[in-house]
Design an enzyme around this catalytic site. Structure first.
Site, mmCIF file in Angstrom:
data_model
loop_
_atom_site.group_PDB
_atom_site.id
_atom_site.type_symbol
_atom_site.label_atom_id
_atom_site.label_comp_id
_atom_site.label_asym_id
_atom_site.label_seq_id
_atom_site.Cartn_x
_atom_site.Cartn_y
_atom_site.Cartn_z
ATOM 1 N N ASP A 1 -4.384 -1.945 -6.326
ATOM 2 C CA ASP A 1 -4.737 -2.453 -5.001
ATOM 3 C C ASP A 1 -6.121 -3.113 -5.004
ATOM 4 O OD1 ASP A 1 -5.142 -2.945 -2.342
ATOM 5 O OD2 ASP A 1 -4.691 -0.909 -1.652
ATOM 6 N N SER B 1 -8.273 -2.812 -1.684
ATOM 7 C CA SER B 1 -9.024 -1.571 -1.540
ATOM 8 C C SER B 1 -10.255 -1.567 -2.437
ATOM 9 C CB SER B 1 -8.139 -0.367 -1.861
ATOM 10 O OG SER B 1 -7.146 -0.189 -0.865
ATOM 11 N N ARG C 1 0.844 -1.197 0.000
ATOM 12 C CA ARG C 1 0.000 0.000 0.000
ATOM 13 C C ARG C 1 0.876 1.242 0.000
ATOM 14 N NH1 ARG C 1 -5.616 -1.121 3.340
ATOM 15 N NH2 ARG C 1 -6.608 -2.171 1.596
#
Length: 390
Positions: free
Chosen positions: A134, A137, A126
């Site tokens: 990601d 997320s 991250r």
């Protein structure tokens, strides 16, 4: 390169690793994309959609596995299908969510013996330049939104304030425990529906984000440090006890509680006890997004929705799969962005000998790679394997 999209084998998995839009981009970049027939059906994407995007539809998944240089998946295929496992050629690149902190180490040992290279999308660091890759997320965004929809469906009340000729209906009170990506999306969605929202997190640094979404930050005398990747760390026993005592009041006064607290590689922390559930008003709803890691609520039954003490407790599994089309679109964009980044860092598959070449100086590539040409290169995974061997 020859790229393949496998049919997901995990029960209940409706997402697909690549959608037609990203397939089209890969084909225009010069890649051959093979899609196993029916791979996108559960996400409402037909074989014809993939054909129009330039993909080759393959009915024999084993032949595709043998031919592809890179295989994309959402969740890694399990060991139960030994035929597919043994169809993997040395040097084949696998890109999917492998969950190295919780998946059985035998699986990784078997992949290592096949001589393949494995990238786990849930290991993406991250950092600012990897945000577009990601998947955790992205999928947490889906889960946070969906949790509020589940709660709104189960709650026997309106979410917004309503002023009618028959009188005023007060807004629902929603408490969100955990202000990571899922929690923040839950806050935003509940606010859009008109609820009064409070949120709590052991990391005071997230207070500003909570308040920017129109929610109140519940201040408790409990703080925890966060990892370099932004995850909350486990509290000490004493701090956890104080956390539970401090949450009793906010939980009891809420119509809806959405829990999102996770600690990577460990059981989800207990935030709602049986006694707290008993203190809630009849008809209240708890949505436990940590069910796959054991749950944040003591009474949660992973994969089930139950009623206890007149409170509905939903503990859904694989929540992003409940919105398969948009979840697949987000996942696909993440995975293709990562693949293109890996290519820019020298990722290639040679034929003689058949092996993967790449540059490990890049942090994103290095931290995401679990196995390289059959060699375990992830320290955490190697540690788990050593512990397993005794």
């Amino acid at each position: 390169m020859k790229l393949g999209v496998i049919n997901e084998k995990t029960e209940g998995e409706r997402r697909v690793a690549l959608v037609p839009d990203t397939v089209s981009r890969l084909v225009k970049a010069g890649h051959t994309v093979m899609v196993q027939s029916g791979a996108g059906e559960r996400a409402f994407l037909s074989d014809q959609d993939y054909r129009e995007a330039g993909a080759e539809i393959v009915h024999d998944g084993i032949s595709m596995i043998r031919e592809a240089h890179v295989l994309f998946g959402v969740r890694a295929p399990g060991l139960e299908n030994s035929i597919e496992l043994h169809a993997l050629k040395p040097g084949t690149v696998l890109i999917a969510v492998f969950q190295p902190l919780v998946e059985k180490v035998d699986y990784f040992q078997a992949l290592s013996e096949r001589g393949v290279t494995v990238f786990s999308m849930d290991a993406i660091p991250r950092i600012s330049r990897s945000q577009s890759m990601d998947v955790l997320s992205s999928m947490s965004t889906v889960s946070g939104y969906r949790a509020v929809a589940i709660a709104a469906e189960r709650l026997g009340k309106f979410f917004p304030l309503l002023m009618t000729a028959a009188g005023t209906i007060p807004p629902a009170k929603v408490l969100v425990l955990g202000a990571g990506v899922a929690g923040l999306q839950a806050i935003a969605t509940a606010r859009r529906l008109g609820a009064v929202v409070e949120a709590f997190d052991t990391r005071p640094v997230v207070r500003e984000q909570v308040e920017s979404l129109g929610a109140s930050f519940v201040t408790l005398d409990v703080e925890a440090q966060q990892t370099k990747d932004g995850y909350a760390q486990a509290l000490s026993d004493d701090a956890h006890s104080r956390e539970l005592d401090a949450l009793r009041g906010p939980v009891a006064h809420s119509d809806v509680v959405i829990t999102t607290a996770l600690i990577p590689g460990k059981r989800a922390p207990l935030l709602i006890t049986r006694e707290m559930v008993e203190s809630m008003r009849p008809g209240s709803v708890i949505v436990d997004l940590a069910a796959e890691a054991g749950g944040n609520c003591e009474l949660s039954q992973p994969g089930q929705t139950i009623e206890a003490h007149h409170v509905t407790i939903a503990a859904p599994l694989n929540v992003p799969s409940q919105l398969p089309l948009h979840a697949s679109q987000l996942f696909s964009r993440n995975v293709v962005t990562f693949f293109n980044h890996a290519l820019s860092q020298g990722l290639s598959v040679t034929e003689v000998p058949r092996q993967t070449e790449m540059d490990f100086t890049d942090e994103i590539v290095r931290r995401t790679c679990l196995i390289h040409n059959g060699k375990l290169v992830n320290e955490g995974l190697q540690k788990r394997l050593d512990e397993e061997r005794g």
